[in-house]
Design an enzyme around this catalytic site. Structure first.
Site, mmCIF file in Angstrom:
data_model
loop_
_atom_site.group_PDB
_atom_site.id
_atom_site.type_symbol
_atom_site.label_atom_id
_atom_site.label_comp_id
_atom_site.label_asym_id
_atom_site.label_seq_id
_atom_site.Cartn_x
_atom_site.Cartn_y
_atom_site.Cartn_z
ATOM 1 N N ASP A 170 45.890 -37.900 1.956
ATOM 2 C CA ASP A 170 46.883 -38.565 2.805
ATOM 3 C C ASP A 170 46.616 -38.167 4.271
ATOM 4 O O ASP A 170 46.002 -37.135 4.525
ATOM 5 C CB ASP A 170 48.268 -38.075 2.369
ATOM 6 C CG ASP A 170 49.408 -38.884 2.962
ATOM 7 O OD1 ASP A 170 49.866 -39.812 2.282
ATOM 8 O OD2 ASP A 170 49.833 -38.583 4.095
ATOM 9 N N ASP B 274 47.741 -44.449 4.655
ATOM 10 C CA ASP B 274 48.106 -44.016 6.014
ATOM 11 C C ASP B 274 46.958 -43.428 6.852
ATOM 12 O O ASP B 274 47.108 -43.345 8.078
ATOM 13 C CB ASP B 274 49.419 -43.205 6.074
ATOM 14 C CG ASP B 274 49.424 -41.925 5.282
ATOM 15 O OD1 ASP B 274 48.363 -41.541 4.805
ATOM 16 O OD2 ASP B 274 50.517 -41.314 5.162
ATOM 17 N N HIS C 182 55.316 -33.878 0.369
ATOM 18 C CA HIS C 182 56.082 -33.083 1.351
ATOM 19 C C HIS C 182 57.259 -32.337 0.717
ATOM 20 O O HIS C 182 57.911 -31.552 1.390
ATOM 21 C CB HIS C 182 56.602 -33.968 2.485
ATOM 22 C CG HIS C 182 55.513 -34.627 3.279
ATOM 23 N ND1 HIS C 182 54.453 -33.917 3.818
ATOM 24 C CD2 HIS C 182 55.295 -35.929 3.606
ATOM 25 C CE1 HIS C 182 53.645 -34.754 4.449
ATOM 26 N NE2 HIS C 182 54.123 -35.977 4.332
ATOM 27 N N HIS D 176 48.770 -37.106 6.304
ATOM 28 C CA HIS D 176 49.622 -35.945 6.598
ATOM 29 C C HIS D 176 49.248 -34.782 5.682
ATOM 30 O O HIS D 176 48.894 -34.995 4.522
ATOM 31 C CB HIS D 176 51.092 -36.300 6.362
ATOM 32 C CG HIS D 176 51.575 -37.504 7.124
ATOM 33 N ND1 HIS D 176 51.624 -38.762 6.563
ATOM 34 C CD2 HIS D 176 52.002 -37.624 8.396
ATOM 35 C CE1 HIS D 176 52.077 -39.619 7.465
ATOM 36 N NE2 HIS D 176 52.309 -38.959 8.595
HETATM 37 ZN ZN LIG Z 1 51.358 -39.594 4.579
#
Ligand SMILES: [Zn+2]
Length: 360
Positions: A166, A255, A129, A168
């Site tokens: 991931d 995750d 991120h 995200h």
């Molecule tokens: Zn993540």
């Protein structure tokens, strides 16, 4: 099937200092607990597994990707133990651990390119991120991108593929390479309308010379192993074969697991093994086996070590044994399968101007 892949894994007991505090989902015990599981399973005694105790990454390593003023800001905040944002704390301990983790990623990358090993595992890596001059989402420096730039500068690589698995979207990595045709960036994630960071849509395909090289695969909440594998087979594999990477990096943790607290995908430990096995076989087919896996995420401590082990075993070319879980996820509804098929179809149409494999 050939035997286990010669693998380098980077680990340092100080990784545990990457602990974002009581009440935060990112705790430092994830590292020693996973290490203990590797020891219990006898993996640390295997002659084909090389453990690297890393040196910290340098400021120069960070500057391969990040803006100097941003690097200064993070060092200053860390010294003062002030957070970058409400969910991304900084401290001297966190910074020290992070620099060691990045140093570990670079060390396993070097070991793979030196031919000492085929696969590399950067435990604790994958801070996707963070962009060139921003952090967020528990991430301060983007080690995935730093590894890419390191491989290009130090080893002259021209085509690197990143698979981000991931839950995200890898918005930071995407931003960094958005106009760069030397990096094929593929992010497979939960539909960003339903989860952080709220970006990572099919139509975001890159810009300028990098148009067509930024691939987002948003999956509906509830997507399970079977549909996930379909995406790898129908989208990731054809792109990889056409791109012909010289090196593959993948990043993600637990995750996407069906019991994770932050995500709503329904991947199992065996599913994680299938994901990295699949990427390993692409690396074996396309780039002499060269593959580095960065593992960092996961917010349910009860399923994290087994899921991380599963990811590693897939990369190490070990069979999926001993990955049974106390319960199974609910069956993937046919509605989800149909939605994923729609995503695949839309992706192929969107990318067909740039990729022969998707031309009808
Ligand atoms: Zn993540």
């Amino acid at each position: 099937m050939p035997g286990p892949a010669k693998t380098a894994i980077a680990y340092h007991e100080k990784y545990a200092q990457y602990d974002l505090g009581p009440g935060h989902p990112f705790r430092g015990d994830r590292f020693p607990r996973t290490w203990e599981l590797l020891r219990e399973r006898g993996l640390l005694d295997q002659p084909w597994l090389k453990v690297i105790k890393p040196e910290p990454a340098s400021r120069e390593d960070l500057l391969l990707v990040h803006d100097g003023r941003y690097v200064d800001l993070i060092f200053r905040l860390s010294e003062q133990s002030r957070p970058y944002d409400w969910e991304t704390p900084c401290s001297p301990d966190i910074l020290e651990a992070l620099l060691l983790i990045i140093g570990g990623d670079l060390a396993v990358g070097d070991a793979v390119l030196a031919g000492d090993v085929e696969k590399g595992i950067g435990l604790g890596g994958g801070y996707h991120h963070a962009g060139r001059d921003y952090g967020g989402g528990f991430c301060l420096f983007n080690d995935v991108a730093i590894l890419v730039e390191h491989l290009r500068r130090r080893h002259g690589l021209e085509r690197i593929m990143i698979v981000d698995h991931d839950v995200h979207a890898g918005n930071g990595t995407s931003d960094i390479f958005y106009s760069d045709p030397g990096v094929l960036f593929i992010s497979i994630h939960q539909d960003p309308r339903t989860i952080y960071p709220g970006t990572g849509f099919i139509h975001q395909i890159g810009s300028g010379p990098g148009r067509g090289y930024n691939i987002n695969i948003p999956l509906p909440p509830g997507t399970g192993d079977e549909s996930y594998m379909k995406v790898l087979e129908e989208v990731v594999a054809p792109l990889a074969r056409e791109f012909k990477p010289q090196f593959i990096i993948s990043n993600g943790g637990s995750d996407p697991h069906f019991m994770d607290m932050l995500g709503s995908l329904m991947i199992t430990a065996k599913g994680f093994h299938s994901i990295t096995s699949f990427i390993t076989s692409l690396a074996d087919e396309l780039c002499g086996g060269r593959y580095v896996l960065l593992i960092g995420s996961g917010y349910n401590p009860s399923v994290l070590p087994l899921s991380w082990l599963a990811l590693m075993m897939g990369a190490m070319r070990l069979p999926p044994e001993g990955l049974e879980e106390p319960r199974s996820p609910p069956e993937e509804p046919s509605r989800i399968r149909k939605e994923v098929e729609k995503v695949i179809k839309e992706l192929k149409e969107t990318l067909s101007p740039y990729w022969d494999c998707f031309k009808s």
